[in-house]
Motif scaffolding. Structure first.
Motif, PDB file in Angstrom:
ATOM      1  N   ARG A   9       0.877  -1.172   0.000  1.00 20.39           N
ATOM      2  CA  ARG A   9       0.000   0.000   0.000  1.00 20.39           C
ATOM      3  C   ARG A   9       0.910   1.215   0.000  1.00 20.39           C
ATOM      4  NH1 ARG A   9      -4.399  -0.553   4.518  1.00 20.39           N
ATOM      5  NH2 ARG A   9      -2.912  -1.904   5.546  1.00 20.39           N
ATOM      6  N   LEU A  10       0.847   1.958  -1.072  1.00 21.21           N
ATOM      7  CA  LEU A  10       1.771   3.064  -1.253  1.00 21.21           C
ATOM      8  C   LEU A  10       1.171   4.378  -0.765  1.00 21.21           C
ATOM      9  CD1 LEU A  10       3.106   2.245  -4.831  1.00 21.21           C
ATOM     10  CD2 LEU A  10       4.024   1.537  -2.615  1.00 21.21           C
ATOM     11  N   GLY A  11       2.041   5.190  -0.212  1.00 18.42           N
ATOM     12  CA  GLY A  11       1.655   6.526   0.206  1.00 18.42           C
ATOM     13  C   GLY A  11       2.740   7.508  -0.198  1.00 18.42           C
ATOM     14  N   PRO A  12       2.338   8.680  -0.642  1.00 24.95           N
ATOM     15  CA  PRO A  12       3.330   9.669  -1.064  1.00 24.95           C
ATOM     16  C   PRO A  12       4.065  10.250   0.148  1.00 24.95           C
ATOM     17  CG  PRO A  12       1.150  10.619  -1.112  1.00 24.95           C
ATOM     18  CD  PRO A  12       0.977   9.181  -0.767  1.00 24.95           C
ATOM     19  N   TYR A  25       7.281   7.575  -3.087  1.00 19.57           N
ATOM     20  CA  TYR A  25       6.253   6.729  -2.491  1.00 19.57           C
ATOM     21  C   TYR A  25       6.911   5.744  -1.543  1.00 19.57           C
ATOM     22  CZ  TYR A  25       2.967   8.526  -5.872  1.00 19.57           C
ATOM     23  OH  TYR A  25       2.160   9.356  -6.613  1.00 19.57           O
ATOM     24  N   ARG A  26       6.196   5.505  -0.422  1.00 20.13           N
ATOM     25  CA  ARG A  26       6.620   4.515   0.565  1.00 20.13           C
ATOM     26  C   ARG A  26       5.530   3.473   0.732  1.00 20.13           C
ATOM     27  NH1 ARG A  26       8.550   8.829   4.669  1.00 20.13           N
ATOM     28  NH2 ARG A  26      10.787   8.692   4.373  1.00 20.13           N
ATOM     29  N   ASP A  27       5.942   2.276   1.118  1.00 23.96           N
ATOM     30  CA  ASP A  27       4.986   1.270   1.558  1.00 23.96           C
ATOM     31  C   ASP A  27       4.511   1.729   2.930  1.00 23.96           C
ATOM     32  OD1 ASP A  27       3.868  -0.978   2.932  1.00 23.96           O
ATOM     33  OD2 ASP A  27       4.857  -2.320   1.494  1.00 23.96           O
ATOM     34  N   VAL A  28       3.213   1.980   3.075  1.00 26.28           N
ATOM     35  CA  VAL A  28       2.694   2.536   4.322  1.00 26.28           C
ATOM     36  C   VAL A  28       2.786   1.539   5.476  1.00 26.28           C
ATOM     37  CG1 VAL A  28       1.193   4.231   3.230  1.00 26.28           C
ATOM     38  CG2 VAL A  28       0.295   1.967   3.750  1.00 26.28           C
ATOM     39  N   THR A  30       5.369  -0.809   5.929  1.00 21.89           N
ATOM     40  CA  THR A  30       6.750  -1.004   6.373  1.00 21.89           C
ATOM     41  C   THR A  30       7.554   0.291   6.433  1.00 21.89           C
ATOM     42  OG1 THR A  30       7.615  -1.346   4.134  1.00 21.89           O
ATOM     43  CG2 THR A  30       6.767  -3.292   5.314  1.00 21.89           C
ATOM     44  N   GLY A  31       7.095   1.319   5.743  1.00 26.43           N
ATOM     45  CA  GLY A  31       7.858   2.571   5.684  1.00 26.43           C
ATOM     46  C   GLY A  31       8.985   2.531   4.667  1.00 26.43           C
ATOM     47  N   GLN A  32       9.134   1.417   3.992  1.00 25.53           N
ATOM     48  CA  GLN A  32      10.203   1.265   3.006  1.00 25.53           C
ATOM     49  C   GLN A  32       9.917   2.106   1.767  1.00 25.53           C
ATOM     50  OE1 GLN A  32      11.041  -2.779   1.959  1.00 25.53           O
ATOM     51  NE2 GLN A  32      12.626  -2.218   0.494  1.00 25.53           N
ATOM     52  N   VAL A  33      10.930   2.843   1.313  1.00 28.55           N
ATOM     53  CA  VAL A  33      10.798   3.669   0.120  1.00 28.55           C
ATOM     54  C   VAL A  33      10.739   2.755  -1.096  1.00 28.55           C
ATOM     55  CG1 VAL A  33      11.913   5.417  -1.319  1.00 28.55           C
ATOM     56  CG2 VAL A  33      11.981   5.629   1.171  1.00 28.55           C
ATOM     57  N   VAL A  34       9.696   2.930  -1.906  1.00 34.04           N
ATOM     58  CA  VAL A  34       9.515   2.133  -3.116  1.00 34.04           C
ATOM     59  C   VAL A  34      10.092   2.869  -4.318  1.00 34.04           C
ATOM     60  CG1 VAL A  34       7.796   1.087  -4.640  1.00 34.04           C
ATOM     61  CG2 VAL A  34       7.472   1.028  -2.160  1.00 34.04           C
ATOM     62  N   SER A  35       9.887   4.191  -4.335  1.00 31.44           N
ATOM     63  CA  SER A  35      10.358   5.008  -5.448  1.00 31.44           C
ATOM     64  C   SER A  35      10.559   6.426  -4.943  1.00 31.44           C
ATOM     65  CB  SER A  35       9.314   4.993  -6.567  1.00 31.44           C
ATOM     66  OG  SER A  35       9.646   5.919  -7.562  1.00 31.44           O
ATOM     67  N   SER A  36      11.649   7.053  -5.374  1.00 33.98           N
ATOM     68  CA  SER A  36      11.867   8.438  -4.955  1.00 33.98           C
ATOM     69  C   SER A  36      12.756   9.166  -5.957  1.00 33.98           C
ATOM     70  CB  SER A  36      12.485   8.510  -3.565  1.00 33.98           C
ATOM     71  OG  SER A  36      13.808   8.029  -3.580  1.00 33.98           O
ATOM     72  N   VAL A  37      12.649  10.478  -5.909  1.00 34.02           N
ATOM     73  CA  VAL A  37      13.441  11.344  -6.768  1.00 34.02           C
ATOM     74  C   VAL A  37      13.989  12.468  -5.905  1.00 34.02           C
ATOM     75  CG1 VAL A  37      13.376  12.925  -8.737  1.00 34.02           C
ATOM     76  CG2 VAL A  37      11.986  10.869  -8.769  1.00 34.02           C
ATOM     77  N   GLU A  38      15.250  12.798  -6.077  1.00 34.02           N
ATOM     78  CA  GLU A  38      15.839  13.936  -5.387  1.00 34.02           C
ATOM     79  C   GLU A  38      15.802  15.141  -6.320  1.00 34.02           C
ATOM     80  OE1 GLU A  38      19.769  12.961  -4.057  1.00 34.02           O
ATOM     81  OE2 GLU A  38      19.021  11.830  -2.346  1.00 34.02           O
ATOM     82  N   ILE A  39      15.262  16.238  -5.795  1.00 35.90           N
ATOM     83  CA  ILE A  39      15.123  17.467  -6.574  1.00 35.90           C
ATOM     84  C   ILE A  39      15.755  18.597  -5.773  1.00 35.90           C
ATOM     85  CG2 ILE A  39      13.474  19.061  -7.628  1.00 35.90           C
ATOM     86  CD1 ILE A  39      11.434  16.745  -7.538  1.00 35.90           C
ATOM     87  N   PRO A  40      16.525  19.465  -6.415  1.00 39.73           N
ATOM     88  CA  PRO A  40      17.047  20.614  -5.675  1.00 39.73           C
ATOM     89  C   PRO A  40      15.899  21.427  -5.071  1.00 39.73           C
ATOM     90  CG  PRO A  40      18.156  20.411  -7.780  1.00 39.73           C
ATOM     91  CD  PRO A  40      17.012  19.431  -7.786  1.00 39.73           C
ATOM     92  N   SER A  41      15.978  21.720  -3.786  1.00 42.86           N
ATOM     93  CA  SER A  41      14.911  22.447  -3.090  1.00 42.86           C
ATOM     94  C   SER A  41      14.603  23.785  -3.748  1.00 42.86           C
ATOM     95  CB  SER A  41      15.284  22.654  -1.619  1.00 42.86           C
ATOM     96  OG  SER A  41      15.366  21.403  -0.968  1.00 42.86           O
ATOM     97  N   GLU A  42      15.609  24.426  -4.288  1.00 36.51           N
ATOM     98  CA  GLU A  42      15.406  25.716  -4.960  1.00 36.51           C
ATOM     99  C   GLU A  42      14.444  25.583  -6.137  1.00 36.51           C
ATOM    100  OE1 GLU A  42      18.019  29.062  -7.360  1.00 36.51           O
ATOM    101  OE2 GLU A  42      19.051  27.648  -6.059  1.00 36.51           O
TER     102      GLU A  42
END
Length: 131
Positions: A9-12, A25-28, A30-42
């Motif tokens: 069950r994925l949660g953003p 997205y994380r598995d709600v 287990t808290g395990q990250v399923v997919s992520s992207v790093e973006i400059p905060s600026e």
């Protein structure tokens, strides 16, 4: 017969730092990250602020109202009285985060005293007109 597969069950999520914002997205369960992207905060800040209109107003009774609209999100409005804002700012934890110095606070006090003088002057002018 094979066991039923466990459905994730994925949660953003968004984790924002000063330099990098991690979105994904994380598995709600287990808290395990399923997919992520790093973006400059600026870049995130610029994209949000390009589509958002922010308005701040001070009422005659000292209430500060701020609202943000646009960007496809619902309108957000907050109000706080000026004395509450100052008290909130002056909490020891916030002063530590802001790295405030005694000189900074003296400057704040000077500005607040200047504001008090301006309010007193306006009251006197209104009372003079009323008489």
């Amino acid at each position: 017969m094979s066991p039923d597969p466990v459905k994730a069950r994925l949660g953003p999520f968004v984790e924002s730092g000063q330099r990098i914002t991690n979105v994904g997205y994380r598995d709600v369960l287990t808290g395990q990250v399923v997919s992520s992207v790093e973006i400059p905060s600026e870049l995130v800040e610029r994209a949000v602020l390009d589509r958002v209109s922010v308005e701040i107003a001070l009422s005659t009774d000292g209430q500060i109202a701020s609202s943000a609209t646009g960007g496809g999100a619902a309108s957000s409005k907050k109000t706080i009285h000026v004395d509450e804002l100052v008290e909130t700012f002056l909490t020891s934890n916030n002063l530590h985060l802001e790295e405030a110095t005694a000189l900074d606070l003296r400057r704040l006090l000077e500005r607040l005293e200047k504001s008090v003088r301006a309010v007193k002057r306006s009251i006197a002018e209104l009372e003079e007109v009323s008489n």
